[in-house]
Enzyme design. Structure first.
Site, PDB file in Angstrom:
ATOM      1  N   ASN A   1       0.869  -1.173   0.000  1.00 54.29           N
ATOM      2  CA  ASN A   1       0.000   0.000   0.000  1.00 54.29           C
ATOM      3  C   ASN A   1       0.909   1.227   0.000  1.00 54.29           C
ATOM      4  OD1 ASN A   1      -1.800   2.038   0.402  1.00 54.29           O
ATOM      5  ND2 ASN A   1      -2.536   1.328   2.406  1.00 54.29           N
TER       6      ASN A   1
ATOM      7  N   LYS B   1       0.098   4.233  -0.383  1.00 56.45           N
ATOM      8  CA  LYS B   1      -0.573   5.430   0.160  1.00 56.45           C
ATOM      9  C   LYS B   1      -0.310   6.632  -0.749  1.00 56.45           C
ATOM     10  CE  LYS B   1      -0.381   3.228   4.615  1.00 56.45           C
ATOM     11  NZ  LYS B   1      -0.315   3.330   6.077  1.00 56.45           N
TER      12      LYS B   1
ATOM     13  N   HIS C   1      -9.571   0.831   4.529  1.00 55.06           N
ATOM     14  CA  HIS C   1      -8.331   1.129   5.245  1.00 55.06           C
ATOM     15  C   HIS C   1      -8.631   2.130   6.363  1.00 55.06           C
ATOM     16  CE1 HIS C   1      -4.325   2.457   6.250  1.00 55.06           C
ATOM     17  NE2 HIS C   1      -3.897   1.342   5.667  1.00 55.06           N
TER      18      HIS C   1
ATOM     19  N   GLU D   1      -7.174   4.612   7.348  1.00 57.89           N
ATOM     20  CA  GLU D   1      -6.985   6.014   6.982  1.00 57.89           C
ATOM     21  C   GLU D   1      -8.174   6.545   6.189  1.00 57.89           C
ATOM     22  OE1 GLU D   1      -3.060   5.471   5.319  1.00 57.89           O
ATOM     23  OE2 GLU D   1      -2.331   5.015   7.331  1.00 57.89           O
TER      24      GLU D   1
ATOM     25  N   GLU E   1      -5.199  -4.845  10.620  1.00 58.30           N
ATOM     26  CA  GLU E   1      -4.257  -3.736  10.757  1.00 58.30           C
ATOM     27  C   GLU E   1      -4.565  -2.958  12.033  1.00 58.30           C
ATOM     28  OE1 GLU E   1      -2.371  -2.737   6.623  1.00 58.30           O
ATOM     29  OE2 GLU E   1      -3.836  -1.248   7.217  1.00 58.30           O
TER      30      GLU E   1
ATOM     31  N   GLY F   1       2.497   2.707  10.737  1.00 60.91           N
ATOM     32  CA  GLY F   1       3.411   3.841  10.577  1.00 60.91           C
ATOM     33  C   GLY F   1       4.134   4.242  11.844  1.00 60.91           C
TER      34      GLY F   1
ATOM     35  N   SER G   1       3.482  -1.622  10.372  1.00 58.90           N
ATOM     36  CA  SER G   1       4.925  -1.620  10.642  1.00 58.90           C
ATOM     37  C   SER G   1       5.622  -2.935  10.280  1.00 58.90           C
ATOM     38  CB  SER G   1       5.215  -1.239  12.103  1.00 58.90           C
ATOM     39  OG  SER G   1       4.811   0.092  12.342  1.00 58.90           O
TER      40      SER G   1
ATOM     41  N   GLY H   1       2.992  -0.958   4.266  1.00 61.01           N
ATOM     42  CA  GLY H   1       2.995   0.466   3.919  1.00 61.01           C
ATOM     43  C   GLY H   1       4.410   0.957   3.669  1.00 61.01           C
TER      44      GLY H   1
HETATM   45  P1  13P Z   1       3.000   0.706   7.613  1.00 65.69           P
HETATM   46  O1  13P Z   1       3.552  -0.584   7.071  1.00 65.69           O
HETATM   47  O2  13P Z   1       3.701   1.911   7.106  1.00 65.69           O
HETATM   48  O3  13P Z   1       2.869   0.671   9.108  1.00 65.69           O
HETATM   49  O4  13P Z   1       1.495   0.831   7.033  1.00 65.69           O
HETATM   50  C1  13P Z   1       0.651  -0.245   7.154  1.00 65.69           C
HETATM   51  C2  13P Z   1      -0.558   0.014   6.375  1.00 65.69           C
HETATM   52  O5  13P Z   1      -1.368   0.869   6.718  1.00 65.69           O
HETATM   53  C3  13P Z   1      -0.765  -0.781   5.160  1.00 65.69           C
HETATM   54  O6  13P Z   1      -2.043  -0.612   4.650  1.00 65.69           O
END
Ligand code: 13P
Length: 264
Positions: free
Chosen positions: A10, A12, A96, A98, A181, A187, A227, A248
């Site tokens: 992802n 983003k 997601h 977010e 997640e 993150g 992460s 991510g």
């Molecule tokens: P990170 O791997 O940056 O923590 O993000 C995870 C994520 O939200 C994948 O969709």
């Protein structure tokens, strides 16, 4: 039951066309060594056209990060499932955190968070549209730090799952993956311990079983996200109920993401 591994990136809101092209190019080698694993890149909409060309002759698949559930009309700024298919997408992330407006660490002021507000019901509609449109959905669920501290992880995950799956038929399970997640892990570098990730993924599998029967539970692919890095993925991939990862930050670095693909 042997389930096919799935490792999805992802990206983003990151990477320009040249940057994305070079990251995609950089993971083709690792992906080609893993005929037993589905490797999926989910770039932003603006990159789909170019990344499709870069991965065209490889086993890497293309996915989107979000979609609108209606087919067409006056919905400024939105993108339909058909438009994604037009660009070669075979996968789409749905729900997601977010997009749900549920951030772990965010610099956005509270009044702006309201603009990211997919509810469970909206997530259910998007999931329905993705499955009806013949794409594979990666449905994201997970709890905030606060919900975890209040001991509500299982309840939150089960409730998000129940609403999202309300119209899903058992026959659609091969076109669905669920990504656990935990929002506090996204993150932050604060990865969920493998034992705990396994515990929640097992719960997710048993909830799928309760709604749709044991064949569905055994077939559905469950990913962990939050992460994930080359240094911690082996412990996660060893878990019985974890079939892959939604990555991510580490997926923006071709060497790091390649190592994750190779250890899936
Ligand atoms: P990170 O791997 O940056 O923590 O993000 C995870 C994520 O939200 C994948 O969709």
């Amino acid at each position: 039951m042997q389930r096919r591994s799935l490792v999805a990136a992802n990206w983003k809101m990151n990477l320009t066309v040249p940057e994305g092209g070079s990251v995609a190019q950089g993971i083709l080698g690792a992906a080609s060594k893993r005929a037993d694993t589905d490797v999926v890149l989910c770039p932003s909409f603006t990159l789909l056209h170019h990344i499709r060309e870069v991965v065209a002759k490889s086993n890497v698949k293309l996915g989107a990060q979000d979609v609108f559930w209606l087919a067409k009309g006056a919905f400024t700024g939105e993108v339909s499932v058909e438009m994604l298919r037009d660009h070669g997408c075979e996968y789409c992330i749905v729900g997601h955190s977010e997009r749900r407006g549920r951030f772990g660490a965010s610099e956005l002021p509270n009044e702006l968070l309201a603009y990211f507000s997919d509810s469970d019901v909206v997530v259910e509609r998007k999931l329905r549209a993705v499955l009806d449109g013949g794409l594979t959905a990666i449905l994201c669920i997970g709890e905030t730090a606060r919900e975890r501290n209040e001991g509500r992880t299982d309840e939150v995950v089960a409730s998000q799952l129940k609403i999202a799956l309300s119209s899903v038929d058992e026959s659609e399970i091969p076109c669905l993956a669920i990504a656990y997640e935990p929002i506090w892990a996204i993150g932050t570098g604060n990865v969920c311990e493998p034992d705990e990730a396994q515990r929640v993924c097992e719960l997710i599998r048993s909830e799928v079983g309760a709604h749709m029967g044991s064949d569905a539970a055994n077939t559905i692919r469950i990913l962990y996200g939050g992460s994930v890095a080359a240094s911690n993925c082996a412990g996660l991939f060893k878990q019985r109920d974890i079939d892959g990862a939604l990555v991510g930050g580490a997926s923006l670095k071709p060497d790091e993401f390649s190592r994750i693909i190779l250890s899936a």
